[in-house]
Design an enzyme around this catalytic site. Structure first.
Site, PDB file in Angstrom:
ATOM      1  N   ARG A   1     -16.612   1.392  -9.061  1.00  0.00           N
ATOM      2  CA  ARG A   1     -17.694   0.412  -9.171  1.00  0.00           C
ATOM      3  C   ARG A   1     -17.551  -0.425 -10.432  1.00  0.00           C
ATOM      4  O   ARG A   1     -18.028  -1.559 -10.481  1.00  0.00           O
ATOM      5  CB  ARG A   1     -19.056   1.124  -9.219  1.00  0.00           C
ATOM      6  CG  ARG A   1     -19.486   1.711  -7.896  1.00  0.00           C
ATOM      7  CD  ARG A   1     -20.897   2.269  -8.003  1.00  0.00           C
ATOM      8  NE  ARG A   1     -21.701   1.399  -8.850  1.00  0.00           N
ATOM      9  CZ  ARG A   1     -22.593   1.815  -9.723  1.00  0.00           C
ATOM     10  NH1 ARG A   1     -22.851   3.087  -9.871  1.00  0.00           N
ATOM     11  NH2 ARG A   1     -23.271   0.953 -10.458  1.00  0.00           N
TER      12      ARG A   1
ATOM     13  N   CYS B   1     -26.556   4.599 -10.103  1.00  0.00           N
ATOM     14  CA  CYS B   1     -26.125   5.826 -10.771  1.00  0.00           C
ATOM     15  C   CYS B   1     -27.234   6.875 -10.798  1.00  0.00           C
ATOM     16  O   CYS B   1     -28.407   6.538 -10.890  1.00  0.00           O
ATOM     17  CB  CYS B   1     -25.742   5.510 -12.208  1.00  0.00           C
ATOM     18  SG  CYS B   1     -24.188   4.665 -12.352  1.00  0.00           S
TER      19      CYS B   1
ATOM     20  N   LYS C   1     -18.182  -6.428 -16.106  1.00  0.00           N
ATOM     21  CA  LYS C   1     -18.944  -6.254 -14.858  1.00  0.00           C
ATOM     22  C   LYS C   1     -20.412  -6.618 -15.074  1.00  0.00           C
ATOM     23  O   LYS C   1     -21.007  -7.332 -14.268  1.00  0.00           O
ATOM     24  CB  LYS C   1     -18.845  -4.785 -14.411  1.00  0.00           C
ATOM     25  CG  LYS C   1     -19.856  -4.395 -13.358  1.00  0.00           C
ATOM     26  CD  LYS C   1     -19.797  -2.927 -13.019  1.00  0.00           C
ATOM     27  CE  LYS C   1     -20.659  -2.028 -13.867  1.00  0.00           C
ATOM     28  NZ  LYS C   1     -22.093  -2.006 -13.543  1.00  0.00           N
ATOM     29  N   ASN C   2     -20.986  -6.151 -16.175  1.00  0.00           N
ATOM     30  CA  ASN C   2     -22.427  -6.350 -16.374  1.00  0.00           C
ATOM     31  C   ASN C   2     -22.788  -7.781 -16.756  1.00  0.00           C
ATOM     32  O   ASN C   2     -23.972  -8.125 -16.764  1.00  0.00           O
ATOM     33  CB  ASN C   2     -22.957  -5.375 -17.433  1.00  0.00           C
ATOM     34  CG  ASN C   2     -23.081  -3.963 -16.871  1.00  0.00           C
ATOM     35  OD1 ASN C   2     -22.858  -3.754 -15.675  1.00  0.00           O
ATOM     36  ND2 ASN C   2     -23.421  -3.016 -17.729  1.00  0.00           N
TER      37      ASN C   2
ATOM     38  N   ARG D   1     -34.904   5.256 -12.817  1.00  0.00           N
ATOM     39  CA  ARG D   1     -34.669   3.926 -13.392  1.00  0.00           C
ATOM     40  C   ARG D   1     -35.575   2.940 -12.685  1.00  0.00           C
ATOM     41  O   ARG D   1     -35.181   2.271 -11.749  1.00  0.00           O
ATOM     42  CB  ARG D   1     -33.202   3.539 -13.248  1.00  0.00           C
ATOM     43  CG  ARG D   1     -32.302   4.428 -14.071  1.00  0.00           C
ATOM     44  CD  ARG D   1     -30.853   4.098 -13.871  1.00  0.00           C
ATOM     45  NE  ARG D   1     -30.465   2.826 -14.470  1.00  0.00           N
ATOM     46  CZ  ARG D   1     -29.214   2.382 -14.467  1.00  0.00           C
ATOM     47  NH1 ARG D   1     -28.262   3.084 -13.904  1.00  0.00           N
ATOM     48  NH2 ARG D   1     -28.924   1.232 -15.032  1.00  0.00           N
TER      49      ARG D   1
ATOM     50  N   ASP E   1     -23.782   3.304 -22.301  1.00  0.00           N
ATOM     51  CA  ASP E   1     -22.647   3.300 -21.371  1.00  0.00           C
ATOM     52  C   ASP E   1     -21.365   3.856 -22.000  1.00  0.00           C
ATOM     53  O   ASP E   1     -20.350   3.970 -21.308  1.00  0.00           O
ATOM     54  CB  ASP E   1     -22.392   1.872 -20.850  1.00  0.00           C
ATOM     55  CG  ASP E   1     -23.411   1.455 -19.801  1.00  0.00           C
ATOM     56  OD1 ASP E   1     -24.220   2.297 -19.389  1.00  0.00           O
ATOM     57  OD2 ASP E   1     -23.393   0.277 -19.392  1.00  0.00           O
TER      58      ASP E   1
HETATM   59  C1  UD1 Z   1     -28.136  -2.244 -17.749  1.00  0.00           C
HETATM   60  C2  UD1 Z   1     -26.679  -2.041 -17.430  1.00  0.00           C
HETATM   61  C3  UD1 Z   1     -26.310  -0.571 -17.563  1.00  0.00           C
HETATM   62  C4  UD1 Z   1     -26.720  -0.043 -18.935  1.00  0.00           C
HETATM   63  C5  UD1 Z   1     -28.179  -0.371 -19.236  1.00  0.00           C
HETATM   64  C6  UD1 Z   1     -28.574  -0.018 -20.666  1.00  0.00           C
HETATM   65  C7  UD1 Z   1     -26.228  -3.819 -15.820  1.00  0.00           C
HETATM   66  C8  UD1 Z   1     -25.905  -4.200 -14.427  1.00  0.00           C
HETATM   67  N1  UD1 Z   1     -26.420  -2.507 -16.077  1.00  0.00           N
HETATM   68  O1  UD1 Z   1     -28.875  -1.505 -16.776  1.00  0.00           O
HETATM   69  O2  UD1 Z   1     -24.907  -0.454 -17.392  1.00  0.00           O
HETATM   70  O3  UD1 Z   1     -26.571   1.345 -18.958  1.00  0.00           O
HETATM   71  O4  UD1 Z   1     -28.420  -1.782 -19.054  1.00  0.00           O
HETATM   72  O5  UD1 Z   1     -27.762  -0.660 -21.572  1.00  0.00           O
HETATM   73  O6  UD1 Z   1     -26.278  -4.650 -16.708  1.00  0.00           O
HETATM   74  N2  UD1 Z   1     -36.821   0.416 -17.670  1.00  0.00           N
HETATM   75  C9  UD1 Z   1     -38.114   0.577 -17.256  1.00  0.00           C
HETATM   76  N3  UD1 Z   1     -38.625  -0.325 -16.373  1.00  0.00           N
HETATM   77  C10 UD1 Z   1     -37.902  -1.379 -15.908  1.00  0.00           C
HETATM   78  C11 UD1 Z   1     -36.575  -1.530 -16.349  1.00  0.00           C
HETATM   79  C12 UD1 Z   1     -36.066  -0.619 -17.234  1.00  0.00           C
HETATM   80  O7  UD1 Z   1     -38.805   1.518 -17.651  1.00  0.00           O
HETATM   81  O8  UD1 Z   1     -38.419  -2.169 -15.120  1.00  0.00           O
HETATM   82  C13 UD1 Z   1     -36.231   1.388 -18.626  1.00  0.00           C
HETATM   83  C14 UD1 Z   1     -35.064   2.182 -18.038  1.00  0.00           C
HETATM   84  O9  UD1 Z   1     -35.502   3.282 -17.302  1.00  0.00           O
HETATM   85  C15 UD1 Z   1     -34.307   2.561 -19.281  1.00  0.00           C
HETATM   86  C16 UD1 Z   1     -34.514   1.347 -20.196  1.00  0.00           C
HETATM   87  O10 UD1 Z   1     -35.637   0.653 -19.680  1.00  0.00           O
HETATM   88  O11 UD1 Z   1     -34.880   3.680 -19.889  1.00  0.00           O
HETATM   89  C17 UD1 Z   1     -33.356   0.389 -20.277  1.00  0.00           C
HETATM   90  O12 UD1 Z   1     -32.891   0.108 -18.983  1.00  0.00           O
HETATM   91  P1  UD1 Z   1     -32.324  -1.321 -18.579  1.00  0.00           P
HETATM   92  O13 UD1 Z   1     -31.917  -2.065 -19.796  1.00  0.00           O
HETATM   93  O14 UD1 Z   1     -33.268  -1.974 -17.654  1.00  0.00           O
HETATM   94  O15 UD1 Z   1     -31.033  -0.931 -17.751  1.00  0.00           O
HETATM   95  P2  UD1 Z   1     -30.430  -1.764 -16.584  1.00  0.00           P
HETATM   96  O16 UD1 Z   1     -30.721  -3.202 -16.813  1.00  0.00           O
HETATM   97  O17 UD1 Z   1     -30.775  -1.151 -15.293  1.00  0.00           O
END
Ligand code: UD1
Length: 422
Positions: A396, A116, A22-23, A121, A304
């Protein structure tokens, strides 16, 4: 809302085929609007988030068709660059439309993501990166608006390696003028898979899968074909299901190299694990042993899979300490596992889990995608009946989970909302 009803205690055995990730599928689908021509994507999991992304692309004006695990998308023309809240409130990955829209069409209005319930986030790093590429960004009334004539390459350092952030910026930079260097980029296999797809369409990207990605912008991208990589989290979930039930399970169509941290922890917990090229076999004959783990960005142990491993630890001998370093409050499954008799203490971002001989079935509530998977695993191992409510979270991200578990010998069924079982 549907409920999954499980009667625990069956040892799972047999083979299960892993679906596409999915990701990886979500950013790959979002990236189709970066260029014209036909994109044919195969091994796409038929899960709700993917369907939502398909609807979103249709709203933009792309032609989208979905046949089984194959999607065909043509985005020669776009009629709208606005992603509405109603469609996107449940899917955080909607933010992946931002980079492609502003890069190719010069503007984007995307609702701030929901998704979620696992702590705050933010998307600040996506926005800061796009601003460095020259986009004008504003956030008002729950929407992000980005505009730019043509993005310009830049050097971008991400404070935290963000997966969708890296993907968003890699997509946007593919059409920017000049060179972009993304430092402290996420190294997840899904980032690599997106880069592979973009390369096939004429993008110039080096270093995907490492923490420095260099992108040479091009004027346009063409269509292309791509097979999505297998879902390493789904794979890990079925391995954990095999382990928690003392079963004998083989997962097929997977990439063992993407699961190394998970396999190490499953072995530490006492499971026998054997890997072949695209298959993994897990067998557990004795009781599981407690093991400590810490979630980290790839290649570390994935956040995850945290909830699923916590479920395992609740019935393992001894004490396990699980430290969550990626998301601040990703412990929504803890209260529910306690309702099933689990002994878990929360200390800040750590869980101290004291294994019990067994869990007891109970009605529980799913709160996020992976928490739901943890509750399903607990239900498989528990004595009696577990009802997991609010399974839309599960839908999802997991394709036909109850069918796949039934085929492994689990007693599990979906009760449609409104259906009464006597
Ligand atoms: C993706 C995955 C999710 C997984 C996560 C971490 C998808 C669609 N989802 O989510 O399943 O749990 O990676 O492996 O691929 N952060 C910030 N600012 C930002 C972006 C992120 O502070 O602009 C922080 C987040 O709060 C978190 C960390 O960075 O603590 C990592 O998050 P991130 O890798 O961005 O997760 P997602 O890409 O949302």
């Amino acid at each position: 809302m549907d409920t999954i009803v499980i009667t625990g205690g069956n040892r799972l055995h047999g083979e299960v085929r892993i679906s596409g990730a999915k990701n990886a599928a979500l950013p790959i689908l979002a990236s189709t609007i970066l260029g014209g021509g036909e994109c044919v994507i195969t091994n796409v999991p038929r899960v709700v988030d993917v369907l939502t992304m398909g609807k979103l692309l249709s709203i933009f004006g792309a032609k989208v068709s979905h046949e089984g695990s194959r999607m065909i998308i043509k985005a020669d023309v776009i009629n709208s660059t606005e992603a509405p809240y109603d469609l996107l409130k449940t899917m955080r990955a909607s933010v992946l439309a931002l980079g492609p829209l502003v890069a190719r069409w010069g503007k984007a209005k995307v609702s701030l993501p929901g998704g979620c319930a696992i702590g705050s986030r933010p998307v600040n790093l996506h926005l800061a990166g796009l601003a460095k590429l020259g986009a004008d960004i504003s956030v008002e009334h729950g929407y992000i608006t980005a505009t730019a004539k043509r993005l310009r390459g830049a050097r971008i350092y991400c404070d935290i390696p963000t997966v969708t952030g890296t993907e968003n910026l890699m997509m946007a930079a593919s059409l920017a003028e000049g060179t972009t260097v993304l430092e402290n980029a996420a190294k997840e296999p899904e980032v690599n898979d997106l880069a592979d797809f973009l390369l096939k369409r004429g993008a110039r990207i080096e270093g995907a899968g490492t923490d420095v990605i260099t992108i040479e912008g091009v004027r346009e991208l063409q269509g292309g074909d791509h097979e999505v990589i297998p879902d390493r989290i789904e794979a890990g979930t079925y391995l954990a299901a095999g382990a928690i039930t003392g079963g004998d399970v083989t997962i097929t169509h997977c990439r063992p190299v993407h699961l190394e941290a998970m396999l190490m922890k499953l072995r530490e917990a006492g499971a026998e694990v054997q890997t072949e090229k695209d298959r993994i076999h897990i067998r557990t004959s004795d009781r599981l042993k407690g093991t400590d783990l810490r979630t980290l960005p790839y290649p570390g142990f994935p956040t995850d899979m945290q909830a699923q491993m916590v479920a395992l630890m609740t019935v393992a001998d001894g004490t396990s300490v699980v430290t969550e370093t990626v998301f601040e409050s990703r412990f929504m499954h803890v209260e529910e596992l306690r309702r099933m008799g689990a002994s878990i203490r929360v200390e800040g971002n750590r869980l101290v889990v004291t294994g019990r001989p067994s869990l007891m079935g109970a009605p529980v509530m799913a709160s996020d995608l992976r928490a739901s998977a943890g509750l399903i695993l607990a239900g498989l191992a528990a004595e009696g009946v577990t009802e997991v409510q609010r399974v839309y979270h599960l839908d999802r991200g997991y394709e036909r989970i109850e069918e796949k578990l039934q085929a492994l010998g689990a007693t599990i069924e979906r009760r449609k909302s409104g259906e009464v079982v006597h």
